[in-house]
Design a protein around this motif. Structure first.
Motif, PDB file in Angstrom:
ATOM      1  N   ILE A 211       8.824   6.267  -2.712  1.00 22.79           N
ATOM      2  CA  ILE A 211       7.366   6.197  -2.828  1.00 22.79           C
ATOM      3  C   ILE A 211       6.885   4.771  -3.059  1.00 22.79           C
ATOM      4  O   ILE A 211       5.800   4.385  -2.593  1.00 22.79           O
ATOM      5  N   ASP A 212       7.687   3.931  -3.734  1.00 21.32           N
ATOM      6  CA  ASP A 212       7.276   2.537  -3.922  1.00 21.32           C
ATOM      7  C   ASP A 212       7.231   1.803  -2.582  1.00 21.32           C
ATOM      8  O   ASP A 212       6.313   1.016  -2.311  1.00 21.32           O
ATOM      9  N   LYS A 213       8.216   2.076  -1.718  1.00 25.78           N
ATOM     10  CA  LYS A 213       8.229   1.458  -0.386  1.00 25.78           C
ATOM     11  C   LYS A 213       7.109   2.016   0.480  1.00 25.78           C
ATOM     12  O   LYS A 213       6.513   1.284   1.275  1.00 25.78           O
ATOM     13  N   VAL A 214       6.830   3.308   0.331  1.00 30.49           N
ATOM     14  CA  VAL A 214       5.703   3.902   1.059  1.00 30.49           C
ATOM     15  C   VAL A 214       4.404   3.218   0.651  1.00 30.49           C
ATOM     16  O   VAL A 214       3.600   2.812   1.503  1.00 30.49           O
ATOM     17  N   ASN A 215       4.206   3.066  -0.652  1.00 30.05           N
ATOM     18  CA  ASN A 215       2.984   2.417  -1.148  1.00 30.05           C
ATOM     19  C   ASN A 215       2.851   0.997  -0.617  1.00 30.05           C
ATOM     20  O   ASN A 215       1.766   0.574  -0.186  1.00 30.05           O
ATOM     21  N   ALA A 216       3.953   0.252  -0.628  1.00 33.53           N
ATOM     22  CA  ALA A 216       3.910  -1.140  -0.166  1.00 33.53           C
ATOM     23  C   ALA A 216       3.584  -1.207   1.320  1.00 33.53           C
ATOM     24  O   ALA A 216       2.796  -2.055   1.763  1.00 33.53           O
ATOM     25  N   PHE A 217       4.163  -0.300   2.109  1.00 29.82           N
ATOM     26  CA  PHE A 217       3.914  -0.300   3.552  1.00 29.82           C
ATOM     27  C   PHE A 217       2.456   0.047   3.834  1.00 29.82           C
ATOM     28  O   PHE A 217       1.796  -0.631   4.636  1.00 29.82           O
ATOM     29  N   VAL A 218       1.956   1.071   3.178  1.00 32.66           N
ATOM     30  CA  VAL A 218       0.562   1.481   3.374  1.00 32.66           C
ATOM     31  C   VAL A 218      -0.388   0.324   3.027  1.00 32.66           C
ATOM     32  O   VAL A 218      -1.341   0.046   3.743  1.00 32.66           O
ATOM     33  N   GLU A 219      -0.082  -0.343   1.928  1.00 36.50           N
ATOM     34  CA  GLU A 219      -0.936  -1.463   1.493  1.00 36.50           C
ATOM     35  C   GLU A 219      -0.970  -2.566   2.539  1.00 36.50           C
ATOM     36  O   GLU A 219      -2.037  -3.103   2.865  1.00 36.50           O
ATOM     37  N   ARG A 220       0.207  -2.903   3.099  1.00 32.77           N
ATOM     38  CA  ARG A 220       0.263  -3.963   4.117  1.00 32.77           C
ATOM     39  C   ARG A 220      -0.557  -3.577   5.368  1.00 32.77           C
ATOM     40  O   ARG A 220      -1.222  -4.427   5.962  1.00 32.77           O
ATOM     41  N   VAL A 221      -0.465  -2.308   5.757  1.00 34.22           N
ATOM     42  CA  VAL A 221      -1.167  -1.883   6.976  1.00 34.22           C
ATOM     43  C   VAL A 221      -2.663  -1.823   6.750  1.00 34.22           C
ATOM     44  O   VAL A 221      -3.450  -2.321   7.555  1.00 34.22           O
ATOM     45  N   LYS A 222      -3.056  -1.205   5.663  1.00 35.20           N
ATOM     46  CA  LYS A 222      -4.472  -0.936   5.468  1.00 35.20           C
ATOM     47  C   LYS A 222      -5.268  -2.130   4.948  1.00 35.20           C
ATOM     48  O   LYS A 222      -6.495  -2.109   4.961  1.00 35.20           O
ATOM     49  N   GLU A 223      -4.572  -3.182   4.529  1.00 36.63           N
ATOM     50  CA  GLU A 223      -5.308  -4.399   4.140  1.00 36.63           C
ATOM     51  C   GLU A 223      -5.606  -5.266   5.343  1.00 36.63           C
ATOM     52  O   GLU A 223      -6.364  -6.229   5.244  1.00 36.63           O
ATOM     53  N   LYS A 224      -4.997  -4.925   6.508  1.00 39.94           N
ATOM     54  CA  LYS A 224      -5.221  -5.739   7.702  1.00 39.94           C
ATOM     55  C   LYS A 224      -6.589  -5.444   8.311  1.00 39.94           C
ATOM     56  O   LYS A 224      -7.078  -4.329   8.228  1.00 39.94           O
TER      57      LYS A 224
END
Length: 224
Positions: A211-224
């Motif tokens: 879940i920590d990796k999921v959160n980090a990936f989502v953050e990178r995508v959705k901040e773009k």
């Protein structure tokens, strides 16, 4: 520029899915093909039920990943698990894709597995027959065992040619293959695909979502 659609594939755990309830994820993928992430139709139905607990305006679409299924297999699957998208990773013909769309209330995504041994010009010209038969195109890295899901990137400089084809036919283009929180922002900055698809890049070990990796990936995508 519209927001990049985000698909997280290979979900197996109710607990992980529950922990994702507040994340802006657009698609959740369930693998029915041979894979360490494979689920049964019954397991997928249970997981799709968990998605119904999300806010009604934020429920991700559910996608089923299959390789060269037949119509009977699809009918049995969809009778159990109410999927929104059928994602086809094999050598499914344009006619087969068209028939899936006609017979079932689903969208059809066709996957192109990128390998170095074929001319991309030839590959793209072959796609013309799929115009009108599919609802989305997904690029993934070829894997000789599973077809996709290799956890490796492909040569991203091939993306624009497929983008032009998808744009011409008004289809979204998704990119998969070896994506993780460290490289997805670069992909979006350089090529701006309509969507990205991650599986092994958000796992702590093969098949186990972190879940920590999921959160980090989502953050990178959705901040773009």
């Amino acid at each position: 520029m519209p927001a990049t659609a985000l698909k997280i594939c290979g979900l197996q755990s109710v607990e992980v899915l529950k922990s994702m309830v507040n994340l802006p994820v657009d698609y959740i993928g369930f693998v029915f093909a041979k894979s360490r992430r494979q689920v049964t139709p019954q397991q997928a139905a249970l997981l799709i039920g968990v998605l119904q607990e999300w806010d009604q305006d934020k429920i991700p679409a559910s996608a089923g990943v299959l390789v060269n299924p037949d119509m009977n297999e699809l009918e049995e699957l969809l009778n159990v698990a109410a999927l929104d998208v059928i994602q086809l990773h094999g050598q499914e013909s344009p006619q087969f894709c068209r028939e899936v769309k006609e017979r079932f209330p689903v969208s059809v995504f066709k996957v192109v597995s990128i390998e170095g041994s074929r001319s991309e010009t030839d590959r793209i010209s072959e796609l013309d027959a799929y115009a009108g038969a599919i609802d989305g195109l997904l690029l993934d890295t070829y894997d000789p065992v599973y077809g996709g899901g290799s956890g490796k990137t492909f040569a991203w400089d091939l993306i624009p040619a497929y983008q032009r084809w998808a744009s011409r036919h008004r289809l979204p283009l998704f990119v998969a293959g070896g994506l993780d929180a460290d490289n997805v922002a670069q992909l979006i900055d350089q090529y701006a695909p309509d969507g990205v698809d991650v599986s092994s890049g958000v796992e702590s070990e093969p098949g186990v979502k972190d879940i920590d990796k999921v959160n980090a990936f989502v953050e990178r995508v959705k901040e773009k």
